[in-house]
Motif scaffolding. Structure first.
Motif, mmCIF file in Angstrom:
data_model
loop_
_atom_site.group_PDB
_atom_site.id
_atom_site.type_symbol
_atom_site.label_atom_id
_atom_site.label_comp_id
_atom_site.label_asym_id
_atom_site.label_seq_id
_atom_site.Cartn_x
_atom_site.Cartn_y
_atom_site.Cartn_z
ATOM 1 N N LEU A 94 47.540 51.989 33.342
ATOM 2 C CA LEU A 94 46.084 51.914 33.190
ATOM 3 C C LEU A 94 45.434 53.301 33.249
ATOM 4 C CD1 LEU A 94 45.194 48.692 35.223
ATOM 5 C CD2 LEU A 94 44.841 49.079 32.779
ATOM 6 N N GLN A 139 37.098 50.887 25.403
ATOM 7 C CA GLN A 139 38.118 50.371 26.325
ATOM 8 C C GLN A 139 38.537 51.407 27.373
ATOM 9 O OE1 GLN A 139 40.798 47.342 24.306
ATOM 10 N NE2 GLN A 139 40.200 48.614 22.572
ATOM 11 N N LYS A 156 40.308 50.092 30.898
ATOM 12 C CA LYS A 156 39.903 48.782 31.422
ATOM 13 C C LYS A 156 41.082 47.807 31.411
ATOM 14 C CE LYS A 156 35.156 49.447 29.880
ATOM 15 N NZ LYS A 156 34.167 49.165 28.836
ATOM 16 N N HIS A 157 41.974 47.970 30.456
ATOM 17 C CA HIS A 157 43.173 47.125 30.405
ATOM 18 C C HIS A 157 44.241 47.846 29.591
ATOM 19 C CE1 HIS A 157 42.393 45.877 26.202
ATOM 20 N NE2 HIS A 157 41.146 46.074 26.553
ATOM 21 N N ARG A 158 45.420 47.295 29.592
ATOM 22 C CA ARG A 158 46.519 47.914 28.850
ATOM 23 C C ARG A 158 46.503 47.437 27.390
ATOM 24 N NH1 ARG A 158 48.993 46.931 33.870
ATOM 25 N NH2 ARG A 158 49.342 44.759 33.270
ATOM 26 N N TYR A 159 46.768 48.339 26.470
ATOM 27 C CA TYR A 159 46.922 47.964 25.064
ATOM 28 C C TYR A 159 47.712 49.074 24.357
ATOM 29 C CZ TYR A 159 42.791 51.006 24.401
ATOM 30 O OH TYR A 159 41.907 52.063 24.400
#
Lengths: 553, 312
Positions: A94, A139, A156-159
């Protein structure tokens, strides 16, 4: 297929670089004049949208890291260190911590520090700045600077494209020169006409409407550029641009029209450089009624769209307009795209099947040969931009071929700015359009999914939740095989739905003076290796020998 | 003129904040932001009142496309266009009048007919086409002149004063000649007709009877009396030339008012379009004034404060 494969091999193998140059010694020096079609906008990185501006700004300013020649955007594989000499991922993925190269300096001598990274992020993510890239950074949660050489990006999140978003979207800007300017005033700051960057070229001179000159930064932390000087000279008309190439006034032109190829080949001093192009052209159907927003009386019907798709002989259309300088795409992507899938099924050219489909839908030929249903003719209008010969040609051929199955197509010529406005407002039946996607995989999401009707460019209002689901799954997974499988499914769905007819993917060709060794021209930005272009000493012409001392006077 | 241009450009479809032509994927929020910054979200009447108020103070507003005050942009482009148009103006009148004199001196001969047909043919050529042909011919096929631009973009800063001046002249010749060629043909036709009108007048017959050489008859007596129509043409020529530079500047990469106006219309850069139109109308008025002054110079009867001019 074979033509595409051969083209790809030629481009990848380095035929597109000017291999014949280089018989002499490689030492810094030389001048390259690049012919561009328009003057640059102010040279402020967040506002550099047009190509002629990006070409310059991306020489003057560095990113933390840049895409490699593989143009991979997933994870950090293939990325090349620029301002960041290295980076670390947090255990939960993150956060990414970038460690800046302590040798990096702005062209005024001030060191590049983490406060510059923080300032840049704040500007790019500030909605008051009116910057196109702001949405791409949504993001990223925040940026912190543990010390002057370290910047951490928190997500904010994994991608899969976290690293790409943190690096590709932003060119780092000098906080010490811009920090005191209100964000709303940044676009018009005098800095834009006399920028101070940190790239291997630095700004030298600007003659508005005529030329911009950049010169090698001899003390650059990544080493000086091989060339002394690059001049972007404005030639607004194609005839003027090619005349400058023929006469030797300019050295490089990024796009050559097929009709100029035979003449160029007569010049032993010139060489043609093919390069991959990620753009694709298509006949775009508006699935909603123009202006009113209800279902379009023709294009809302999936079987009818499929019939129109099958009625077009795309191979012959491409050959007619481009000769051998384009091929038919396999879906909403060009073969140069990292998520291209040439195995995906496409609707065949089958006018008999198209006719049967239209018959079954109740569209019967009338006395004038045009199909009718309930007294209404099967007719629509294609908006045609007056500034593009290929798009005009494709529209004419579509008109002709659709007439053969009883569809009346009218062509409405409009100039490009009007066309753009009408597309954005949904005020069209159909048009021939070209997309040049950025390297991000998410381009498909921004163009063809349901959310893109409001926040992207799905102006034809194509809607299929199954397609959206496959695209979202592809963009969420970190497993490459799974990602390709999801994209394959998405392409299969959209090809079957036929919200557009995929018409052509052009083969781009640049022309350059033979003395210049250009190296690899990357599909997303051919200029990315400009600092490594070189001119062998024994092939230099007088303007190559000016030297940098004169420029620094 | 300001009002008419304001209305016309706003009636044209298209959006000045439509994003780059290559990439109209600018988010709607960003477009709305810039529309508000430039006051384009206001009612048209409000925009018009604001613009008129600025124009009355001599300010033409701020360019959407260049991010600079319009006055700065015009101040940069106008001298470049004046240099091109002024040179072409002089060249075209010298050549046009000379051609007319030759035709009148050889009236009815093969020379007269050949020059007449040639001038008609050239007069009929589209500027854009002739410009491209001239560029490819004299910059590529016969590489005599540079292929566009105002100066050599690389070497000019390193030239001495004389070489730099020659560099400017070298780049000026081809576009100026192209522009002048088209106009010279028209001027020749006007001047020839005016000269033939006065050819049978008594004072010329008297001059010839007195033994004045034919060359002097034409140059000193006929030309001056046949000058009025061409002076009218001259007065309107300067703004006309600036109009002509629209195409020539584009073809020859000459960054003047013509290129600026075309780009501004394409980009819907309203303030620049209106300013160019206002500038054009000011030049028409200025040209008419110059023509009036030249009438008085050419015709002493017009200097009289009273009394009608005796028709010839």
């Amino acid at each position: 297929m074979l033509a595409t494969a051969l083209w790809s091999v030629a481009c990848r193998s380095g035929d597109q670089s000017n291999a014949s140059a280089g018989s002499g010694g490689k030492s810094p020096g030389g001048t390259v004049v690049i012919s561009v079609s328009a003057d640059a906008e102010p040279l402020i990185p967040p506002y550099a949208n047009q190509q002629q501006t990006r070409l310059i700004v991306e020489q003057l300013f560095d990113r933390l890291a840049d895409l490699g020649d593989s143009v991979n955007t997933i994870g950090d594989r293939g990325f090349v260190p620029h301002l960041a000499e290295r980076w670390d991922w947090s255990h939960d993925s993150l956060a990414i911590t970038f460690h800046l190269d302590p040798r990096a300096r702005w062209h005024d001598g001030v060191p590049v520090r983490s406060k510059d990274v923080l300032y840049t992020y704040r500007v790019y993510s500030d909605t008051a700045a009116g910057i196109d890239a702001t949405t791409q950074l949504s993001q990223i949660d925040s940026v912190t600077t543990p010390d002057s050489l370290t910047a951490t990006f928190w997500f904010k999140h994994r991608y899969p494209e976290q690293f790409f978003d943190a690096t590709y979207q932003m060119l780092i800007c000098p906080e010490h020169l811009l920090g005191k300017i209100k964000v709303a005033d940044l676009r018009t700051a005098p800095f834009g006409r006399n920028p101070v960057g940190d790239g291997r070229f630095r700004f030298s001179a600007w003659s508005p409407g005529a030329s911009v000159t950049i010169v090698a930064d001899t003390a650059n932390y990544k080493g000086r550029a091989e060339l002394d000087r690059v001049v972007m000279a404005v030639s607004p008309t194609p005839a003027g641009a090619i005349a400058k190439i023929y006469s030797g006034d300019a050295d490089f032109l990024e796009v050559v029209h097929p009709e100029d190829i035979p003449e160029i080949r007569k010049h032993p001093s010139l060489t043609i450089l093919p390069y991959l192009d990620p753009s694709y052209g298509f006949l775009w159907f508006n699935l909603r009624l123009p202006k009113h927003g209800g279902p379009h009386p023709i294009f809302a019907s999936r079987p009818l769209r499929r019939a129109l798709f099958m009625a077009l002989d795309r191979t012959s259309m491409v050959r007619n307009v481009f000769d051998t300088f384009a091929v038919v795409p396999h879906g909403p992507f060009a073969d140069a795209d990292q998520v291209a899938d040439t195995t995906v099924a496409s609707l065949p050219y089958d006018t008999a099947a198209a006719g049967r489909t239209l018959d079954s839908l109740g569209w019967r030929r009338g006395p004038d040969g045009i199909r009718q249903r309930n007294g209404k003719p099967l007719a629509f209008t294609i908006l045609v931009t007056t500034s593009s010969k290929p798009r005009s040609g494709m529209s004419l051929l579509a008109q002709d071929q659709l007439a053969r199955i009883g569809v009346r197509v009218s062509l409405e010529p409009v100039e490009i700015r009007t066309l753009a406005t009408r597309l954005m407002t949904g005020d069209f039946d159909a048009t021939v359009w070209v997309w040049k996607p950025d390297p991000s995989m998410s381009d498909l999401k921004q163009t063809w999914t349901i959310p893109a009707e409001r926040f992207g460019t799905n102006w034809g209002s194509y809607e299929n939740r199954a397609f959206d689901g496959q695209v979202d799954s592809a963009l969420a997974t970190r497993d490459i095989a799974q990602m390709h499988a999801h994209f394959h499914q998405a392409y299969t769905i959209i090809n079957a739905d036929a919200p557009a007819v995929w018409l052509y993917q052009p083969h781009q060709m640049a022309v350059a003076h033979r003395r210049i060794n250009t190296g690899y021209l990357r599909p997303d930005s051919w200029w990315v290796h400009l600092p490594d272009w070189y001119i062998p000493e024994n092939e230099r012409i007088p303007r190559d020998r000016i030297g940098l001392a004169a420029a620094q006077q | 003129m300001t009002t008419a241009t304001f209305i016309l450009i706003h009636l044209a479809p298209g959006d000045p904040i439509g994003g780059g032509l290559d990439d109209p994927r600018v988010p709607a929020a960003v477009r709305a932001h810039w529309r508000a910054v430039y006051g384009l979200d206001q009612p048209l009447t409000t925009q018009f009142v604001r613009y008129i108020a600025s124009a009355a103070r001599g300010q033409f507003g701020y360019s959407f496309a260049y991010n600079e005050p319009v006055s700065t942009i015009l101040a940069r482009a106008l001298p470049r266009s004046l240099a091109l148009a002024g040179t072409a103006l002089v060249l075209s009148f010298v050549a046009g009048v000379a051609m007319a004199l030759i035709q009148v001196a050889r009236h009815g001969t093969a020379t007269d007919r050949i020059l007449g047909i040639t001038s008609l043919a050239v007069y009929s050529l589209p500027e854009f086409w002739l410009g491209q042909v001239a560029l490819l011919t004299f910059a590529y096929v016969l590489p005599i002149f540079p292929a566009g631009g105002m100066v050599d973009p690389v070497m000019h800063p390193y030239m001495g004063p004389v070489a730099a001046l020659w560099d400017r002249i070298d780049h000026l010749i081809l576009p100026a000649l192209t522009l002048a060629t088209l106009s010279a043909a028209g001027i020749a036709r006007f001047q020839r007709a005016a000269l033939l009108d006065v050819a049978a007048d008594d004072y010329l017959r008297t001059a010839r009877a007195k033994g004045v050489p034919e060359r002097q008859v034409l140059m000193r007596h006929a030309l001056r009396n046949a000058a009025l129509p061409v002076i009218t043409l001259f007065g309107l020529a300067l703004p006309g030339f600036l109009g002509g530079t629209v195409f020539i500047e584009k073809v020859f990469s000459w960054p003047g008012i013509g290129s600026l106006a075309v780009d501004a219309v394409t980009a819907r850069d309203y303030p620049v379009v209106i300013a160019c139109a206002v500038l054009g109308s000011m030049l028409v008025a200025g040209g008419s004034f110059v023509a009036d002054v030249l009438y008085a110079v050419a015709d002493p009867r017009l200097r009289r404060a009273t009394g009608p001019v005796r028709p010839r």
